[in-house]
Design an enzyme around this catalytic site. Structure first.
Site, PDB file in Angstrom:
ATOM      1  N   LYS A 147       7.145  21.904  54.741  1.00  0.00           N
ATOM      2  CA  LYS A 147       7.429  22.880  53.770  1.00  0.00           C
ATOM      3  C   LYS A 147       6.798  24.087  54.682  1.00  0.00           C
ATOM      4  O   LYS A 147       5.807  23.990  55.518  1.00  0.00           O
ATOM      5  CB  LYS A 147       6.469  22.794  52.531  1.00  0.00           C
ATOM      6  CG  LYS A 147       6.959  23.577  51.459  1.00  0.00           C
ATOM      7  CD  LYS A 147       7.962  23.031  50.605  1.00  0.00           C
ATOM      8  CE  LYS A 147       8.850  24.119  49.708  1.00  0.00           C
ATOM      9  NZ  LYS A 147       9.636  23.440  48.918  1.00  0.00           N
ATOM     10  N   GLY A 164      15.484  27.760  51.640  1.00  0.00           N
ATOM     11  CA  GLY A 164      14.717  28.391  50.514  1.00  0.00           C
ATOM     12  C   GLY A 164      13.779  27.847  49.669  1.00  0.00           C
ATOM     13  O   GLY A 164      13.829  26.611  49.636  1.00  0.00           O
ATOM     14  N   ASP A 165      13.028  28.578  48.869  1.00  0.00           N
ATOM     15  CA  ASP A 165      12.188  27.980  47.716  1.00  0.00           C
ATOM     16  C   ASP A 165      11.802  29.476  46.960  1.00  0.00           C
ATOM     17  O   ASP A 165      12.578  30.320  47.253  1.00  0.00           O
ATOM     18  CB  ASP A 165      10.843  27.637  48.411  1.00  0.00           C
ATOM     19  CG  ASP A 165       9.989  26.723  47.281  1.00  0.00           C
ATOM     20  OD1 ASP A 165      10.562  25.660  46.951  1.00  0.00           O
ATOM     21  OD2 ASP A 165       8.964  27.040  46.851  1.00  0.00           O
ATOM     22  N   THR A 205      20.228  22.869  42.856  1.00  0.00           N
ATOM     23  CA  THR A 205      19.059  22.382  42.283  1.00  0.00           C
ATOM     24  C   THR A 205      19.279  22.181  40.930  1.00  0.00           C
ATOM     25  O   THR A 205      18.918  21.428  40.165  1.00  0.00           O
ATOM     26  CB  THR A 205      17.969  23.220  42.709  1.00  0.00           C
ATOM     27  OG1 THR A 205      18.091  23.373  44.281  1.00  0.00           O
ATOM     28  CG2 THR A 205      16.584  22.559  42.402  1.00  0.00           C
ATOM     29  N   LYS A 251      10.629  12.883  48.015  1.00  0.00           N
ATOM     30  CA  LYS A 251      11.878  13.507  47.650  1.00  0.00           C
ATOM     31  C   LYS A 251      13.170  13.435  48.449  1.00  0.00           C
ATOM     32  O   LYS A 251      13.910  12.968  48.044  1.00  0.00           O
ATOM     33  CB  LYS A 251      11.560  15.055  47.114  1.00  0.00           C
ATOM     34  CG  LYS A 251      12.773  15.603  46.511  1.00  0.00           C
ATOM     35  CD  LYS A 251      12.772  17.087  46.514  1.00  0.00           C
ATOM     36  CE  LYS A 251      11.599  17.801  46.004  1.00  0.00           C
ATOM     37  NZ  LYS A 251      11.550  19.236  45.682  1.00  0.00           N
ATOM     38  N   LYS A 275      12.214  18.626  56.920  1.00  0.00           N
ATOM     39  CA  LYS A 275      13.097  19.286  56.067  1.00  0.00           C
ATOM     40  C   LYS A 275      12.338  19.767  54.799  1.00  0.00           C
ATOM     41  O   LYS A 275      11.550  19.013  54.121  1.00  0.00           O
ATOM     42  CB  LYS A 275      14.423  18.281  55.676  1.00  0.00           C
ATOM     43  CG  LYS A 275      15.335  19.101  54.802  1.00  0.00           C
ATOM     44  CD  LYS A 275      16.373  19.887  55.660  1.00  0.00           C
ATOM     45  CE  LYS A 275      17.155  20.849  54.838  1.00  0.00           C
ATOM     46  NZ  LYS A 275      16.512  22.085  54.724  1.00  0.00           N
TER      47      LYS A 275
HETATM   48  P1  NDP Z   1      13.111  31.856  42.734  1.00  0.00           P
HETATM   49  O1  NDP Z   1      12.046  32.664  43.451  1.00  0.00           O
HETATM   50  O2  NDP Z   1      14.434  32.178  42.700  1.00  0.00           O
HETATM   51  O3  NDP Z   1      12.314  32.265  41.270  1.00  0.00           O
HETATM   52  C1  NDP Z   1      11.037  31.814  40.934  1.00  0.00           C
HETATM   53  C2  NDP Z   1      10.887  31.777  39.324  1.00  0.00           C
HETATM   54  O4  NDP Z   1       9.694  31.248  38.966  1.00  0.00           O
HETATM   55  C3  NDP Z   1      10.955  33.564  38.934  1.00  0.00           C
HETATM   56  O5  NDP Z   1      11.482  33.624  37.772  1.00  0.00           O
HETATM   57  C4  NDP Z   1       9.643  33.738  39.177  1.00  0.00           C
HETATM   58  O6  NDP Z   1       9.032  34.780  38.131  1.00  0.00           O
HETATM   59  C5  NDP Z   1       9.044  32.441  38.432  1.00  0.00           C
HETATM   60  N1  NDP Z   1       7.592  32.370  38.793  1.00  0.00           N
HETATM   61  C6  NDP Z   1       7.136  31.901  40.263  1.00  0.00           C
HETATM   62  N2  NDP Z   1       5.777  32.021  40.666  1.00  0.00           N
HETATM   63  C7  NDP Z   1       5.397  32.056  39.216  1.00  0.00           C
HETATM   64  C8  NDP Z   1       4.226  32.131  38.522  1.00  0.00           C
HETATM   65  N3  NDP Z   1       3.010  32.091  39.435  1.00  0.00           N
HETATM   66  N4  NDP Z   1       3.979  32.233  37.363  1.00  0.00           N
HETATM   67  C9  NDP Z   1       5.159  32.311  36.503  1.00  0.00           C
HETATM   68  N5  NDP Z   1       6.330  32.378  37.020  1.00  0.00           N
HETATM   69  C10 NDP Z   1       6.622  32.277  38.169  1.00  0.00           C
HETATM   70  O7  NDP Z   1      12.507  30.179  43.202  1.00  0.00           O
HETATM   71  P2  NDP Z   1      13.345  29.170  42.749  1.00  0.00           P
HETATM   72  O8  NDP Z   1      14.051  29.137  41.352  1.00  0.00           O
HETATM   73  O9  NDP Z   1      14.124  28.624  44.161  1.00  0.00           O
HETATM   74  O10 NDP Z   1      12.051  28.071  42.491  1.00  0.00           O
HETATM   75  C11 NDP Z   1      11.808  27.667  41.412  1.00  0.00           C
HETATM   76  C12 NDP Z   1      10.935  26.198  41.511  1.00  0.00           C
HETATM   77  O11 NDP Z   1      11.860  25.377  41.887  1.00  0.00           O
HETATM   78  C13 NDP Z   1       9.581  26.322  42.461  1.00  0.00           C
HETATM   79  O12 NDP Z   1       8.698  25.465  41.791  1.00  0.00           O
HETATM   80  C14 NDP Z   1      10.430  25.611  43.765  1.00  0.00           C
HETATM   81  O13 NDP Z   1       9.658  25.121  44.463  1.00  0.00           O
HETATM   82  C15 NDP Z   1      11.361  24.508  43.018  1.00  0.00           C
HETATM   83  N6  NDP Z   1      12.484  23.864  43.730  1.00  0.00           N
HETATM   84  C16 NDP Z   1      13.449  25.043  44.111  1.00  0.00           C
HETATM   85  C17 NDP Z   1      14.542  24.557  44.991  1.00  0.00           C
HETATM   86  C18 NDP Z   1      15.626  25.341  45.520  1.00  0.00           C
HETATM   87  O14 NDP Z   1      16.639  24.981  45.910  1.00  0.00           O
HETATM   88  N7  NDP Z   1      15.610  26.617  45.484  1.00  0.00           N
HETATM   89  C19 NDP Z   1      14.718  23.045  45.251  1.00  0.00           C
HETATM   90  C20 NDP Z   1      13.708  22.283  44.493  1.00  0.00           C
HETATM   91  C21 NDP Z   1      12.435  22.828  43.803  1.00  0.00           C
HETATM   92  P3  NDP Z   1       8.587  36.284  38.857  1.00  0.00           P
HETATM   93  O15 NDP Z   1       9.738  36.846  39.541  1.00  0.00           O
HETATM   94  O16 NDP Z   1       7.926  36.707  37.910  1.00  0.00           O
HETATM   95  O17 NDP Z   1       7.983  35.649  40.092  1.00  0.00           O
HETATM   96  O1  2IT Z   2      11.555  21.940  47.057  1.00  0.00           O
HETATM   97  C1  2IT Z   2      12.548  21.982  47.516  1.00  0.00           C
HETATM   98  O2  2IT Z   2      13.076  20.799  47.471  1.00  0.00           O
HETATM   99  C2  2IT Z   2      13.368  22.999  48.082  1.00  0.00           C
HETATM  100  N1  2IT Z   2      12.846  23.978  47.820  1.00  0.00           N
HETATM  101  C3  2IT Z   2      14.740  22.738  48.810  1.00  0.00           C
HETATM  102  C4  2IT Z   2      14.385  22.339  50.390  1.00  0.00           C
HETATM  103  C5  2IT Z   2      15.529  22.311  51.154  1.00  0.00           C
HETATM  104  O3  2IT Z   2      15.342  22.067  52.148  1.00  0.00           O
HETATM  105  O4  2IT Z   2      16.784  22.490  50.729  1.00  0.00           O
END
Ligand code: NDP
Ligand code: 2IT
Length: 448
Positions: free
Chosen positions: A129, A168-169, A212, A117, A93
């Site tokens: 992943k 998603g991520d 999240t 996690k 997952k």
């Molecule tokens: P989104 O795509 O919705 O948003 C990502 C954000 O981070 C954007 O503002 C983006 O800016 C910025 N970003 C991405 N890459 C970079 C970079 N190289 N340098 C600077 N800014 C960057 O993603 P999420 O909000 O879903 O994910 C954010 C983080 O949270 C990630 O690390 C992800 O792995 C983690 N995460 C997400 C979960 C989820 O459910 N979605 C669960 C757990 C963790 P820009 O638009 O300029 O790229």
């Molecule tokens: O980093 C993470 O935990 C996620 N992007 C969410 C993964 C998921 O299966 O919901």
């Protein structure tokens, strides 16, 4: 803390030799090994059953070509990945990341961390992943759909509701999950809960979008409470402006904090009056534009070029919610010198090892990603449960379960940190608590 345990030093050497050019993966493994030292000293049986050597080698890694036709009729080729890291406690997952920086090292560090996690969530999910170096920025909706369909045309044969359930991520939200799901269903001729983060009209869970960010705040709230503090009246700096950042901002504000920043890869906004989240949702969720647009809604706010400057903004609590290694030693020192006493991670591995050292040196509260951002995948687990039951729960029911899970995750981090002689080191607590369940399961199932 240093890695001194001879056995773990040797395994880490093997990992480095076997995986050259994978700095993010080695960074993630090193952090876990350092914190597992007291466990290894007490549990020779786990060493004897080869749990550690097996944990650092993914069960399966799939790399594939993703060809698609852009709006000008040109053939484009991206590289697709799915790393099925560990299925000891449940089906693989974990999310799919679409970002030009994606490579095997990044997908492997994410899959490795996902294993711990997911174990912490208390739900039966293994770690995996996936992703691609496809850049969604500037692509039309039709191009996004064509890419997602091509990606799934290969991925479908490797996943399934009882096998591997992506979500998603970065760069993947409900729109992309919808295109993935549609293509999977068409090829397999089967409607199953093979992906999470789906739209609400076809099996998605209420509160998954918020999970999240909300979960991060629930975890942080518990950590603050255990240390005599709360969000109420605190100034909060958040980086990123995507799914995690937006809903962390919403919940922190609801809990009485004032969030003063958000960022993207170009720069950050500072609004001393507190972020206007309706404006941000309009810019990011509806128009898919840059965060600099915020000034059109709030002309008194400031926009600064360069995303790293966000850590120089004075705050009490920092919630990095963008990407790996976004917060380095210098950023951590800037936070500390401005009075920030708490860093809690919404992104995966946002702090460099140097930043983490600063948190410990300065006795800051540190909520590690594997625990603090587990609310997203936990709610994905709840989506899988609802899909299996062919029922859907209300927003309140899901949110309540999410809250209870985050409380229990903090409790596990706290208890394990104390049990292994490192009270308040929630990073060690999270790694050990996540590890124990996976390790016992791997031992019990034999050397597979
Ligand atoms: P989104 O795509 O919705 O948003 C990502 C954000 O981070 C954007 O503002 C983006 O800016 C910025 N970003 C991405 N890459 C970079 C970079 N190289 N340098 C600077 N800014 C960057 O993603 P999420 O909000 O879903 O994910 C954010 C983080 O949270 C990630 O690390 C992800 O792995 C983690 N995460 C997400 C979960 C989820 O459910 N979605 C669960 C757990 C963790 P820009 O638009 O300029 O790229
Ligand atoms: O980093 C993470 O935990 C996620 N992007 C969410 C993964 C998921 O299966 O919901």
């Amino acid at each position: 803390m240093k890695l001194t345990n001879e056995y773990l030093v040797n395994v880490l050497e093997q990992v480095k030799k076997r995986n050259p050019n994978e700095p993010e993966f080695i960074q993630a493994v090193t952090e876990v090994f350092v914190t597992l030292q007291p466990v290894i000293e007490q549990r020779p049986d786990l060493v004897a059953s080869g749990v550690i050597e097996r944990l650092v080698e993914p069960e399966r890694q799939i790399i594939f070509r993703v060809p698609w036709i852009d709006d000008n009729g040109n053939v484009q080729v991206n590289r697709g990945f799915r790393v099925q890291f560990n299925s000891a406690i449940g089906p693989y997952k974990g999310g799919i990341r679409l970002h030009p920086s994606v490579n095997l090292s990044i997908i492997k560090f994410l899959g490795f961390e996902q294993t711990f996690k997911n174990s912490l969530t208390t739900l039966p999910m293994g770690g995996g992943k996936g992703g691609s170096d496809f850049d969604p920025k500037g692509k039309s909706d039709a191009e996004i759909m064509k890419f997602c369909q091509s990606f799934m045309t290969e991925l479908y044969r490797h996943i399934g509701a009882d096998l591997d359930v992506p979500a998603g991520d970065i760069g993947v939200g409900a729109r992309e999950v919808g295109y993935f799901f549609g293509q999977y269903k068409r090829i397999r001729n089967e409607f199953t809960g093979v992906l999470t983060g789906k739209g609400l009209t076809y099996g998605g869970s209420l509160a998954r979008k918020q999970a999240t960010g909300y979960g991060l705040c629930y975890y942080t709230q518990e950590m603050l409470k255990a240390n005599g503090k709360s969000f109420d009246g605190q100034t909060v700096v958040i980086s990123g402006s995507g799914n995690v950042a937006i809903y962390a901002c919403e919940k922190a504000t609801e809990l009485g904090a004032k969030v003063v920043t958000l960022s993207d890869s170009n720069g950050y906004i500072y609004d001393k009056d507190g972020i206007d989240l309706d404006a941000v949702k309009q810019i990011k969720e509806v128009e898919r534009k840059r965060i600099s647009e915020y000034l059109k809604y709030r002309p008194n706010a400031e926009y600064h070029e360069g995303s790293k400057g966000v850590w120089t903004v004075k705050c009490d609590i920092a919630l990095p919610c963008a990407t790996q290694n976004e917060l380095d030693g210098e950023g951590a020192l800037a936070l500390a010198s401005n009075g920030c006493y708490c860093v809690s991670e919404g992104a995966n591995m946002p702090s460099t090892p140097e930043a983490i050292s600063v948190y410990f040196d300065k006795k800051m509260l540190y909520g590690p990603a594997k625990a603090a951002n587990a609310g997203g995948v936990a709610t994905s687990g709840l989506e899988m449960t609802q899909n299996s039951m062919r029922l859907s729960w209300t927003f309140e029911e899901v949110d309540e379960k999410l809250h209870a899970i985050m409380v229990s995750i903090f409790k596990a981090c706290d208890e394990y940190s104390k049990a292994y002689g490192m009270p308040g080191n929630y990073m060690a607590g999270a790694n050990i608590a996540g590890f124990m369940k996976v390790a016992e399961s791997m031992k019990a199932q034999g050397a597979v």
